[in-house]
Design an enzyme around this catalytic site. Structure first.
Site, PDB file in Angstrom:
ATOM      1  N   TYR A 167       0.935  -8.966   0.505  1.00 55.79           N
ATOM      2  CA  TYR A 167      -0.174  -9.933   0.467  1.00 55.79           C
ATOM      3  C   TYR A 167      -0.596 -10.208  -0.988  1.00 55.79           C
ATOM      4  O   TYR A 167      -0.808 -11.359  -1.378  1.00 55.79           O
ATOM      5  CB  TYR A 167      -1.333  -9.344   1.268  1.00 55.79           C
ATOM      6  CG  TYR A 167      -2.519 -10.241   1.485  1.00 55.79           C
ATOM      7  CD1 TYR A 167      -2.505 -11.219   2.470  1.00 55.79           C
ATOM      8  CD2 TYR A 167      -3.678 -10.077   0.728  1.00 55.79           C
ATOM      9  CE1 TYR A 167      -3.617 -12.022   2.698  1.00 55.79           C
ATOM     10  CE2 TYR A 167      -4.790 -10.881   0.944  1.00 55.79           C
ATOM     11  CZ  TYR A 167      -4.765 -11.850   1.931  1.00 55.79           C
ATOM     12  OH  TYR A 167      -5.870 -12.643   2.152  1.00 55.79           O
ATOM     13  N   SER A 200      -6.919 -14.938  -3.126  1.00 54.76           N
ATOM     14  CA  SER A 200      -7.687 -13.756  -2.708  1.00 54.76           C
ATOM     15  C   SER A 200      -7.953 -12.867  -3.918  1.00 54.76           C
ATOM     16  O   SER A 200      -7.161 -12.831  -4.870  1.00 54.76           O
ATOM     17  CB  SER A 200      -6.890 -12.947  -1.683  1.00 54.76           C
ATOM     18  OG  SER A 200      -7.460 -11.674  -1.505  1.00 54.76           O
ATOM     19  N   VAL A 245       3.747 -23.244   8.978  1.00 57.14           N
ATOM     20  CA  VAL A 245       3.924 -23.719   7.597  1.00 57.14           C
ATOM     21  C   VAL A 245       5.133 -23.097   6.900  1.00 57.14           C
ATOM     22  O   VAL A 245       5.574 -23.587   5.857  1.00 57.14           O
ATOM     23  CB  VAL A 245       2.649 -23.498   6.728  1.00 57.14           C
ATOM     24  CG1 VAL A 245       1.520 -24.415   7.163  1.00 57.14           C
ATOM     25  CG2 VAL A 245       2.234 -22.044   6.689  1.00 57.14           C
ATOM     26  N   SER A 250       1.867 -12.461  -2.610  1.00 57.37           N
ATOM     27  CA  SER A 250       1.750 -13.849  -2.146  1.00 57.37           C
ATOM     28  C   SER A 250       0.533 -14.523  -2.775  1.00 57.37           C
ATOM     29  O   SER A 250       0.603 -15.666  -3.224  1.00 57.37           O
ATOM     30  CB  SER A 250       1.674 -13.916  -0.618  1.00 57.37           C
ATOM     31  OG  SER A 250       0.435 -13.446  -0.125  1.00 57.37           O
ATOM     32  N   LYS A 251      -0.576 -13.801  -2.845  1.00 60.05           N
ATOM     33  CA  LYS A 251      -1.813 -14.420  -3.330  1.00 60.05           C
ATOM     34  C   LYS A 251      -1.794 -14.604  -4.848  1.00 60.05           C
ATOM     35  O   LYS A 251      -2.338 -15.579  -5.369  1.00 60.05           O
ATOM     36  CB  LYS A 251      -3.021 -13.590  -2.878  1.00 60.05           C
ATOM     37  CG  LYS A 251      -3.222 -13.586  -1.351  1.00 60.05           C
ATOM     38  CD  LYS A 251      -3.554 -14.972  -0.829  1.00 60.05           C
ATOM     39  CE  LYS A 251      -3.884 -14.988   0.654  1.00 60.05           C
ATOM     40  NZ  LYS A 251      -4.283 -16.312   1.145  1.00 60.05           N
TER      41      LYS A 251
HETATM   42  N1  CAA Z   1      -8.862   2.650  -1.498  1.00 55.70           N
HETATM   43  C1  CAA Z   1      -8.606   3.954  -1.719  1.00 55.70           C
HETATM   44  N2  CAA Z   1      -7.717   4.664  -0.999  1.00 55.70           N
HETATM   45  C2  CAA Z   1      -7.080   4.032  -0.009  1.00 55.70           C
HETATM   46  C3  CAA Z   1      -7.296   2.678   0.279  1.00 55.70           C
HETATM   47  C4  CAA Z   1      -8.238   1.984  -0.513  1.00 55.70           C
HETATM   48  N3  CAA Z   1      -8.496   0.688  -0.333  1.00 55.70           N
HETATM   49  N4  CAA Z   1      -6.484   2.335   1.287  1.00 55.70           N
HETATM   50  C5  CAA Z   1      -5.788   3.424   1.633  1.00 55.70           C
HETATM   51  N5  CAA Z   1      -6.149   4.454   0.845  1.00 55.70           N
HETATM   52  C6  CAA Z   1      -5.604   5.799   0.843  1.00 55.70           C
HETATM   53  C7  CAA Z   1      -5.987   6.612   2.055  1.00 55.70           C
HETATM   54  O1  CAA Z   1      -7.229   7.257   1.848  1.00 55.70           O
HETATM   55  C8  CAA Z   1      -4.853   7.593   2.126  1.00 55.70           C
HETATM   56  O2  CAA Z   1      -4.982   8.550   1.102  1.00 55.70           O
HETATM   57  P1  CAA Z   1      -4.249   9.976   1.227  1.00 55.70           P
HETATM   58  O3  CAA Z   1      -2.783   9.752   1.267  1.00 55.70           O
HETATM   59  O4  CAA Z   1      -4.705  10.690  -0.002  1.00 55.70           O
HETATM   60  O5  CAA Z   1      -4.811  10.579   2.496  1.00 55.70           O
HETATM   61  C9  CAA Z   1      -3.651   6.746   1.745  1.00 55.70           C
HETATM   62  O6  CAA Z   1      -4.180   5.676   0.935  1.00 55.70           O
HETATM   63  C10 CAA Z   1      -2.904   6.171   2.939  1.00 55.70           C
HETATM   64  O7  CAA Z   1      -3.831   5.460   3.756  1.00 55.70           O
HETATM   65  P2  CAA Z   1      -3.841   5.622   5.339  1.00 55.70           P
HETATM   66  O8  CAA Z   1      -3.933   7.074   5.723  1.00 55.70           O
HETATM   67  O9  CAA Z   1      -4.872   4.678   5.877  1.00 55.70           O
HETATM   68  O10 CAA Z   1      -2.345   5.139   5.686  1.00 55.70           O
HETATM   69  P3  CAA Z   1      -1.856   4.382   6.929  1.00 55.70           P
HETATM   70  O11 CAA Z   1      -0.390   4.278   6.765  1.00 55.70           O
HETATM   71  O12 CAA Z   1      -2.411   4.909   8.189  1.00 55.70           O
HETATM   72  O13 CAA Z   1      -2.518   2.898   6.794  1.00 55.70           O
HETATM   73  C11 CAA Z   1      -3.083   0.866   5.736  1.00 55.70           C
HETATM   74  C12 CAA Z   1      -2.275   2.141   5.652  1.00 55.70           C
HETATM   75  C13 CAA Z   1      -2.615   0.043   6.961  1.00 55.70           C
HETATM   76  C14 CAA Z   1      -2.812   0.067   4.482  1.00 55.70           C
HETATM   77  C15 CAA Z   1      -4.587   1.192   5.911  1.00 55.70           C
HETATM   78  O14 CAA Z   1      -4.973   2.087   4.888  1.00 55.70           O
HETATM   79  C16 CAA Z   1      -5.451  -0.022   5.837  1.00 55.70           C
HETATM   80  O15 CAA Z   1      -5.610  -0.756   6.813  1.00 55.70           O
HETATM   81  N6  CAA Z   1      -6.018  -0.290   4.662  1.00 55.70           N
HETATM   82  C17 CAA Z   1      -6.818  -1.451   4.434  1.00 55.70           C
HETATM   83  C18 CAA Z   1      -5.996  -2.527   3.811  1.00 55.70           C
HETATM   84  C19 CAA Z   1      -6.900  -3.690   3.418  1.00 55.70           C
HETATM   85  O16 CAA Z   1      -7.808  -3.532   2.625  1.00 55.70           O
HETATM   86  N7  CAA Z   1      -6.643  -4.869   3.972  1.00 55.70           N
HETATM   87  C20 CAA Z   1      -7.450  -5.986   3.702  1.00 55.70           C
HETATM   88  C21 CAA Z   1      -7.258  -6.966   4.824  1.00 55.70           C
HETATM   89  S1  CAA Z   1      -8.354  -8.331   4.648  1.00 55.70           S
HETATM   90  C22 CAA Z   1      -7.623  -9.302   3.507  1.00 55.70           C
HETATM   91  O17 CAA Z   1      -6.570  -9.054   3.020  1.00 55.70           O
HETATM   92  C23 CAA Z   1      -8.377 -10.540   3.123  1.00 55.70           C
HETATM   93  C24 CAA Z   1      -8.575 -10.637   1.659  1.00 55.70           C
HETATM   94  O18 CAA Z   1      -8.043 -11.541   1.040  1.00 55.70           O
HETATM   95  C25 CAA Z   1      -9.458  -9.692   0.991  1.00 55.70           C
END
Ligand code: CAA
Length: 240
Positions: free
Chosen positions: A146, A133, A55, A149-150
């Protein structure tokens, strides 16, 4: 008789996750279902017409939609669903991660609606459903691309609700804003975060793809003929 009997429906990204569930639900309501995706699965659902399409490629969208219209004569319902995530903290997010998500999620919906919307205007009716989203409404750590975009999808949805109905045509444009739904995309999120997201909902659980498909069915069908320009939250009460 099915709620979508005689309706021709195009679902983008209908080969997995929420899109796949919408395809199945619409089939069960007797729609003629067409889907497009970057990769077409070997195992196809019977009675679904598949088109290979990225797309984010505007010209390919134009050609594919022309082919669909040549074959079926019309598109009554469009579910603009195709989307990806490329999550990272802002300081780690590359240009490529930012651009890919914007090009597929935001520009991709524009690319499809720009060719489908005018044909609905010619027909005088239609329902367009965009999948946004909760992240576009409230933001999320690690998802600025994301979220942008949303949030943009919500702005486009409201603009199209105004634009396509400006001459009194019955074209409705609505968005569904899912919360955290149990698809492969969400299952890739670290488990402790998923537990946190689940606890934040009023219903204390993540959503099922079918719960989004049911909302899409409502907005696609004639049960919602006076609803346009809205964002339907389907998030278990995650934010009130
Ligand atoms: N709430 C609170 N704190 C969070 C957080 C959250 N949602 N996400 C990350 N953090 C914090 C971590 O605890 C960490 O804190 P410190 O620096 O104090 O230790 C800091 O942010 C960095 O996080 P990571 O150590 O995990 O960092 P990373 O670089 O290894 O990974 C990331 C970063 C890839 C974003 C990983 O945190 C992750 O996968 N997060 C989830 C992201 C998410 O929610 N995606 C949703 C996908 S589904 C979707 O998007 C569909 C929809 O429409 C809902």
């Amino acid at each position: 008789m099915g709620l979508l009997n005689k309706k021709v429906v195009l679902v983008t990204g209908g080969t997995k996750g929420i899109g796949l569930e919408i395809v199945k639900k619409f089939l069960s309501e007797e729609a003629t279902v067409i889907t497009c995706a970057r990769n077409i699965p070997e195992e196809k659902i019977k009675n679904v017409d598949y088109f290979q399409l990225d797309v984010s490629d505007s010209l390919a969208c134009k050609n594919t939609i022309e082919s669909i219209l040549n074959k079926y004569g019309k598109i009554d319902v469009l579910v603009a669903n195709a989307g990806i995530t490329k999550d990272a903290m802002t300081y780690k997010m590359t240009d490529e991660m930012f651009d890919d998500v914007i090009n597929i999620n935001l520009k991709g919906i524009f690319n499809v609606v720009r060719y489908v919307g005018p044909t609905m205007e010619n027909n005088g009716t239609g329902s367009i459903i965009t999948i946004s989203s909760i992240v576009g409404q409230y933001g999320n750590i690690g998802q600025v691309n994301y979220a942008a975009s949303k949030a943009g999808i919500i702005g486009m949805t409201k603009s199209w609700a105004k634009e396509f109905s400006r001459k009194g045509k019955q074209i409705r444009v609505n968005s569904i804003a899912p919360g955290y739904i149990l698809t492969d995309m969400v299952k890739s999120v670290p488990e402790e975060l998923l537990k946190k997201f689940s606890d934040q909902t009023m219903l204390k659980r993540l959503g099922e793809p079918e719960e989004i498909a049911n909302a899409a069915l409502f907005l696609a069908s004639d049960l919602s003929t006076y609803i346009t320009g809205t964002v339907l939250d389907v998030n278990g009460g995650m934010r009130l």
